[in-house]
Design an enzyme around this catalytic site. Structure first.
Site, PDB file in Angstrom:
ATOM      1  N   ASP A 193       0.772  -1.016  -0.086  1.00  0.00           N
ATOM      2  CA  ASP A 193      -0.073   0.008   0.138  1.00  0.00           C
ATOM      3  C   ASP A 193       0.917   1.188   0.018  1.00  0.00           C
ATOM      4  N   PHE A 226      -6.858  -4.294  -4.576  1.00  0.00           N
ATOM      5  CA  PHE A 226      -7.852  -3.173  -4.108  1.00  0.00           C
ATOM      6  C   PHE A 226      -7.233  -1.861  -4.458  1.00  0.00           C
ATOM      7  N   SER A 249     -17.245  -2.474  -9.304  1.00  0.00           N
ATOM      8  CA  SER A 249     -18.322  -1.616  -8.431  1.00  0.00           C
ATOM      9  C   SER A 249     -19.519  -1.798  -9.047  1.00  0.00           C
ATOM     10  N   TYR A 309     -13.926   8.236 -12.187  1.00  0.00           N
ATOM     11  CA  TYR A 309     -13.683   7.056 -11.184  1.00  0.00           C
ATOM     12  C   TYR A 309     -14.579   5.839 -11.833  1.00  0.00           C
ATOM     13  N   LYS A 356     -13.416   2.046 -13.529  1.00  0.00           N
ATOM     14  CA  LYS A 356     -13.851   0.438 -13.208  1.00  0.00           C
ATOM     15  C   LYS A 356     -14.382  -0.136 -14.553  1.00  0.00           C
ATOM     16  N   TYR A 404     -18.810  -4.518  -6.073  1.00  0.00           N
ATOM     17  CA  TYR A 404     -19.369  -4.303  -4.788  1.00  0.00           C
ATOM     18  C   TYR A 404     -20.450  -3.388  -4.874  1.00  0.00           C
ATOM     19  N   ASN A 444     -19.118   9.463   1.910  1.00  0.00           N
ATOM     20  CA  ASN A 444     -20.085   8.312   1.865  1.00  0.00           C
ATOM     21  C   ASN A 444     -20.926   8.564   2.963  1.00  0.00           C
ATOM     22  N   LEU A 445     -22.171   8.120   2.914  1.00  0.00           N
ATOM     23  CA  LEU A 445     -23.164   8.093   3.974  1.00  0.00           C
ATOM     24  C   LEU A 445     -22.982   7.835   5.124  1.00  0.00           C
ATOM     25  N   PHE A 449     -29.962  13.693   1.008  1.00  0.00           N
ATOM     26  CA  PHE A 449     -29.749  14.411  -0.211  1.00  0.00           C
ATOM     27  C   PHE A 449     -31.083  14.037  -1.156  1.00  0.00           C
ATOM     28  N   ARG A 497     -28.156  15.347  -4.529  1.00  0.00           N
ATOM     29  CA  ARG A 497     -26.839  15.410  -4.659  1.00  0.00           C
ATOM     30  C   ARG A 497     -26.741  15.287  -6.280  1.00  0.00           C
ATOM     31  N   GLY A 540     -25.628  13.967  -9.756  1.00  0.00           N
ATOM     32  CA  GLY A 540     -25.008  12.655 -10.226  1.00  0.00           C
ATOM     33  C   GLY A 540     -25.494  11.477  -9.465  1.00  0.00           C
TER      34      GLY A 540
HETATM   35  P1  NAD Z   1      -9.489   2.664   0.526  1.00  0.00           P
HETATM   36  O1  NAD Z   1      -9.255   4.004  -0.133  1.00  0.00           O
HETATM   37  O2  NAD Z   1      -9.771   2.426   1.860  1.00  0.00           O
HETATM   38  O3  NAD Z   1      -8.372   1.709  -0.079  1.00  0.00           O
HETATM   39  C1  NAD Z   1      -7.569   1.596  -0.991  1.00  0.00           C
HETATM   40  C2  NAD Z   1      -5.988   1.211  -0.638  1.00  0.00           C
HETATM   41  O4  NAD Z   1      -5.187   1.667  -1.563  1.00  0.00           O
HETATM   42  C3  NAD Z   1      -5.875   2.514   0.402  1.00  0.00           C
HETATM   43  O5  NAD Z   1      -5.274   2.121   1.410  1.00  0.00           O
HETATM   44  C4  NAD Z   1      -4.451   3.457  -0.532  1.00  0.00           C
HETATM   45  O6  NAD Z   1      -3.804   3.908   0.387  1.00  0.00           O
HETATM   46  C5  NAD Z   1      -4.208   2.402  -1.496  1.00  0.00           C
HETATM   47  N1  NAD Z   1      -3.680   3.157  -2.587  1.00  0.00           N
HETATM   48  C6  NAD Z   1      -4.349   3.819  -3.634  1.00  0.00           C
HETATM   49  N2  NAD Z   1      -3.524   3.924  -4.639  1.00  0.00           N
HETATM   50  C7  NAD Z   1      -2.481   3.080  -4.330  1.00  0.00           C
HETATM   51  C8  NAD Z   1      -1.218   2.772  -5.273  1.00  0.00           C
HETATM   52  N3  NAD Z   1      -0.999   3.499  -6.401  1.00  0.00           N
HETATM   53  N4  NAD Z   1      -0.075   2.101  -4.957  1.00  0.00           N
HETATM   54  C9  NAD Z   1      -0.442   1.371  -3.619  1.00  0.00           C
HETATM   55  N5  NAD Z   1      -1.607   1.766  -2.761  1.00  0.00           N
HETATM   56  C10 NAD Z   1      -2.466   2.713  -3.046  1.00  0.00           C
HETATM   57  O7  NAD Z   1     -10.888   2.167  -0.417  1.00  0.00           O
HETATM   58  P2  NAD Z   1     -11.547   0.795  -0.176  1.00  0.00           P
HETATM   59  O8  NAD Z   1     -12.841   1.462   0.061  1.00  0.00           O
HETATM   60  O9  NAD Z   1     -10.948   0.033   0.743  1.00  0.00           O
HETATM   61  O10 NAD Z   1     -11.840   0.398  -1.733  1.00  0.00           O
HETATM   62  C11 NAD Z   1     -10.969  -0.822  -2.118  1.00  0.00           C
HETATM   63  C12 NAD Z   1     -11.319  -0.909  -3.649  1.00  0.00           C
HETATM   64  O11 NAD Z   1     -12.564  -1.528  -3.604  1.00  0.00           O
HETATM   65  C13 NAD Z   1     -11.029   0.308  -4.535  1.00  0.00           C
HETATM   66  O12 NAD Z   1     -10.489  -0.340  -5.870  1.00  0.00           O
HETATM   67  C14 NAD Z   1     -12.268   0.835  -4.787  1.00  0.00           C
HETATM   68  O13 NAD Z   1     -12.433   1.442  -5.765  1.00  0.00           O
HETATM   69  C15 NAD Z   1     -13.216  -0.553  -4.842  1.00  0.00           C
HETATM   70  N6  NAD Z   1     -14.473  -0.270  -4.277  1.00  0.00           N
HETATM   71  C16 NAD Z   1     -14.838   0.357  -3.236  1.00  0.00           C
HETATM   72  C17 NAD Z   1     -16.016   0.738  -2.997  1.00  0.00           C
HETATM   73  C18 NAD Z   1     -16.672   1.472  -1.628  1.00  0.00           C
HETATM   74  O14 NAD Z   1     -17.749   1.925  -1.577  1.00  0.00           O
HETATM   75  N7  NAD Z   1     -15.729   1.606  -0.531  1.00  0.00           N
HETATM   76  C19 NAD Z   1     -17.379   0.351  -3.570  1.00  0.00           C
HETATM   77  C20 NAD Z   1     -16.864  -0.525  -4.809  1.00  0.00           C
HETATM   78  C21 NAD Z   1     -15.395  -0.668  -5.294  1.00  0.00           C
HETATM   79  C1  WQD Z   2     -25.296   6.496  -0.257  1.00  0.00           C
HETATM   80  C2  WQD Z   2     -26.751   7.400  -0.298  1.00  0.00           C
HETATM   81  C3  WQD Z   2     -26.582   9.384  -1.206  1.00  0.00           C
HETATM   82  C4  WQD Z   2     -24.073  11.174   1.909  1.00  0.00           C
HETATM   83  C5  WQD Z   2     -20.409   5.980  -3.962  1.00  0.00           C
HETATM   84  C6  WQD Z   2     -19.863   5.690  -5.340  1.00  0.00           C
HETATM   85  C7  WQD Z   2     -19.933   4.345  -6.139  1.00  0.00           C
HETATM   86  C8  WQD Z   2     -19.462   3.376  -4.694  1.00  0.00           C
HETATM   87  C9  WQD Z   2     -20.031   3.534  -3.597  1.00  0.00           C
HETATM   88  C10 WQD Z   2     -17.175   2.926  -5.350  1.00  0.00           C
HETATM   89  C11 WQD Z   2     -26.893   8.033  -1.533  1.00  0.00           C
HETATM   90  C12 WQD Z   2     -27.022   9.537   0.344  1.00  0.00           C
HETATM   91  C13 WQD Z   2     -24.749  10.201   1.355  1.00  0.00           C
HETATM   92  C14 WQD Z   2     -24.741  12.032   2.560  1.00  0.00           C
HETATM   93  C15 WQD Z   2     -26.813  11.287   1.768  1.00  0.00           C
HETATM   94  N1  WQD Z   2     -17.796   3.446  -4.813  1.00  0.00           N
HETATM   95  N2  WQD Z   2     -26.164  10.305   1.238  1.00  0.00           N
HETATM   96  N3  WQD Z   2     -26.174  12.116   2.715  1.00  0.00           N
HETATM   97  O1  WQD Z   2     -23.438   7.462  -3.970  1.00  0.00           O
HETATM   98  O2  WQD Z   2     -24.175   4.997  -3.543  1.00  0.00           O
HETATM   99  O3  WQD Z   2     -21.754   5.484  -4.168  1.00  0.00           O
HETATM  100  O4  WQD Z   2     -19.943   4.966  -3.346  1.00  0.00           O
HETATM  101  O5  WQD Z   2     -17.217   2.378  -6.474  1.00  0.00           O
HETATM  102  O6  WQD Z   2     -19.015   4.255  -7.115  1.00  0.00           O
HETATM  103  O7  WQD Z   2     -20.455   6.634  -6.193  1.00  0.00           O
HETATM  104  O8  WQD Z   2     -22.617   5.932  -1.733  1.00  0.00           O
HETATM  105  O9  WQD Z   2     -22.350   6.475   0.447  1.00  0.00           O
HETATM  106  O10 WQD Z   2     -22.132   8.221  -1.126  1.00  0.00           O
HETATM  107  O11 WQD Z   2     -24.396   7.512  -0.706  1.00  0.00           O
HETATM  108  O12 WQD Z   2     -28.049  11.406   1.759  1.00  0.00           O
HETATM  109  O13 WQD Z   2     -23.984  12.980   3.267  1.00  0.00           O
HETATM  110  O14 WQD Z   2     -26.556   8.122   0.634  1.00  0.00           O
HETATM  111  O15 WQD Z   2     -27.601  10.645  -1.918  1.00  0.00           O
HETATM  112  O16 WQD Z   2     -28.334   7.993  -1.743  1.00  0.00           O
HETATM  113  P1  WQD Z   2     -22.968   6.173  -3.289  1.00  0.00           P
HETATM  114  P2  WQD Z   2     -22.796   7.208  -0.664  1.00  0.00           P
END
Ligand code: NAD
Ligand code: WQD
Length: 343
Positions: free
Chosen positions: A33, A82, A126, A151, A155, A179, A201-202, A220, A297, A299
Site C-alpha cells: 500500500d 484493491f 463496483s 472514477y 472501473k 461491490y 459516503n453516507l 440528499f 446530490r 449525479g
Molecule cells: P481505500 O481507499 O480505503 O483503500 C484503497 C487503498 O489503496 C488505500 O489504502 C490506499 O492508500 C491504497 N492505494 C491507492 N493507490 C495506491 C497505489 N497506487 N499503490 C499502492 N496503494 C494504493 O478504499 P476501499 O473502500 O477499501 O476500496 C478498495 C477498492 O474497492 C478500490 O478499488 C475501490 O475502488 C473499490 N470499491 C470500493 C467501494 C466503496 O464504497 N468503498 C465500492 C466499490 C468498489
Molecule cells: C449513499 C446514499 C446518497 C451522503 C458511492 C460511489 C460508488 C461506490 C460507492 C465505489 C446516496 C446518500 C450520502 C450524505 C446522503 N463506490 N447520502 N447524505 O453514492 O451510492 O456510491 O460509493 O465504487 O461508485 O458513487 O454512496 O455513500 O455516497 O451514498 O443522503 O451525506 O446516501 O445520496 O443515496 P453512493 P454514498
C-alpha cells in the site's frame, strides 16, 4: 503449504477486512500500500484481531520496478487488487490522476503476474458500472452503462483491460467482484473505515454526526420515485464482502472457475433507503441523529440493488449480517476511534 496472497491496498478499508478473513482462513498475506488513503496503524488492528504480523511494504503500484521486487521476493498464488483512488467528486476534478493511478496500477499487476507466473487475480469492481439501470435488481447480465465520472470510467476500463488480457494470455485468470455499498466495521472494532477529511459516503457521515464531529447530516433528496422519496442502495457488511474475496481466491486456486474471467455481484439483494438507514441507525444504537432533508446530490443514482443469485449459487457465498448488526458495528468503530483520540 499455505497459499500466499498479495493484497494491494491492504491497509485500506476493504483490504484490511479482507486480510483478516484471509488470515483466519489459513492464507498467508503480503500487503502493499502506498498509504495515500490509509494509515500504517491499521496493521496493529489486524494484528490484534488475528495475532499475526503481516508483511507490509510501502509500495506504489504505479512503480513497476518497486512492485516487481515484491513479486520476485515472494511467490504468490493469487493477487487481490484493491489499490485505487475511489472518490467520485475528486475524480471529476483530477481525472488524469485517477486514470494514472487506477489504470497503470492494474496494468503493472497484470504484467508482473505474467512475468512471475501468478495466475489468479481478484479485482475490486463496483456497482457503479451499472449506473441507473432500467430494471432492478441488477444481475451480472444487466448491461453496463456509460460511466458518469472518471472514477466510474476507471472501473469500466479496468474490467475491459482484464477481459482483454485474460483473452490474450491464457496463463491469467481473473474474477471481478462488483461491490455494492460496503459499510460497517469488523465486530472487534479494531479496524474500520478511516475517511480523510469530510466524508463523502453516507455511513461515515452518519457516525461522525452521531459523534458530534459534524453538526448535521444532509439527506440528499426526498423527492425520488421510491417509497419514502430517498435514494435506495444495497448496503453490504464489509466483513461479508471480505469473505467473498476468500471464496473467490479458493475458487481460483482450487481450479473451480467455469470461465477464465468471471464477474460476480457482491450485494445483499435488499434495497434500503437513506431514510431507512438513518432510522435503523438511531434505533439500534439508541440515539437521535441530527439530520435534515436537502436537495438532491448531483449525479446520484435513484435506486440500485443487487441480484446476488449468481454469487450465492456459484460461489456459495451469501451476505449474512443484518443491517442492524452492521450499523451497530459502524457506531462501535466510530466510538473506538474517539476513545483512541482521547487517550
Ligand atoms: P481505500 O481507499 O480505503 O483503500 C484503497 C487503498 O489503496 C488505500 O489504502 C490506499 O492508500 C491504497 N492505494 C491507492 N493507490 C495506491 C497505489 N497506487 N499503490 C499502492 N496503494 C494504493 O478504499 P476501499 O473502500 O477499501 O476500496 C478498495 C477498492 O474497492 C478500490 O478499488 C475501490 O475502488 C473499490 N470499491 C470500493 C467501494 C466503496 O464504497 N468503498 C465500492 C466499490 C468498489
Ligand atoms: C449513499 C446514499 C446518497 C451522503 C458511492 C460511489 C460508488 C461506490 C460507492 C465505489 C446516496 C446518500 C450520502 C450524505 C446522503 N463506490 N447520502 N447524505 O453514492 O451510492 O456510491 O460509493 O465504487 O461508485 O458513487 O454512496 O455513500 O455516497 O451514498 O443522503 O451525506 O446516501 O445520496 O443515496 P453512493 P454514498
Amino acid at each position: 503449504m499455505a497459499k500466499r496472497v498479495l493484497v494491494t491496498g491492504g491497509t485500506g478499508y476493504i483490504g484490511s477486512h479482507t486480510t483478516v478473513e484471509l488470515l483466519e482462513a489459513g492464507y498467508e498475506v503480503v500487503i502493499v500500500d502506498n498509504l495515500s488513503n490509509s494509515e500504517r496503524t491499521v496493521l496493529n488492528g489486524i494484528r490484534k484481531i488475528t495475532g499475526r504480523k503481516v508483511p507490509f511494504h510501502k509500495v506504489d503500484c504505479r512503480s513497476l520496478a518497486s512492485l516487481r521486487r515484491i513479486f520476485v521476493r515472494y511467490g504468490f498464488d493469487a493477487v487481490i487488487h484493491f489499490a485505487a483512488s475511489k472518490a467520485v467528486g475528486e475524480s471529476v476534478e483530477q481525472p488524469l490522476m485517477y486514470y494514472q493511478n487506477n489504470l497503470v496500477s492494474l496494468m503493472n499487476i497484470l504484467q508482473l503476474m505474467r512475468e512471475n507466473g501468478v495466475r489468479n487475480l481478484v479485482f475490486s469492481s463496483s456497482c457503479t458500472v451499472y449506473g441507473q439501470a432500467e430494471k432492478l435488481p441488477v444481475s451480472e447480465q444487466t448491461p453496463r452503462r456509460e460511466a458518469t465520472s472518471p472514477y466510474g470510467n476507471t472501473k469500466h476500463m479496468c474490467e475491459d483491460i482484464i477481459r482483454d488480457s485474460v483473452a490474450a494470455y491464457p496463463e491469467i485468470h481473473a474474477i471481478a467482484l462488483r461491490y455494492f455499498n460496503p459499510i460497517g466495521a469488523h465486530p472487534s472494532a479494531e479496524i474500520g473505515e478511516l475517511p480523510r477529511g469530510v466524508p463523502n459516503n453516507l455511513i461515515p457521515f452518519v457516525t461522525q454526526t452521531a459523534a458530534g464531529i459534524r453538526p448535521m447530516l444532509s439527506v440528499f433528496g426526498d423527492d425520488y420515485n421510491t417509497p419514502d422519496g430517498s435514494c435506495i442502495r444495497d448496503y453490504i457488511n464489509v466483513t461479508d464482502l471480505a469473505k467473498a474475496h476468500v471464496v473467490a481466491v479458493g475458487r481460483m486456486t482450487g481450479d473451480k472457475m467455469k470461465q477464465p474471467f468471471e464477474v460476480f455481484n457482491i450485494g445483499t439483494g435488499r434495497g434500503v433507503s437513506t431514510l431507512e438507514v438513518v432510522r435503523t441507525f438511531e434505533k439500534v444504537n439508541n440515539l437521535k441523529l441530527n439530520y435534515k432533508i436537502v436537495g438532491r446530490r448531483a449525479g446520484d443514482i435513484e435506486a440500485v440493488w443487487a441480484d446476488p443469485t449468481y454469487a450465492n449459487e456459484e460461489l456459495g457465498w451469501k451476505a449474512e449480517k443484518s443491517l442492524d448488526e452492521t450499523l451497530q458495528s459502524a457506531w462501535n468503530w466510530q466510538k473506538h476511534l474517539g476513545e483512541k483520540k482521547s487517550k
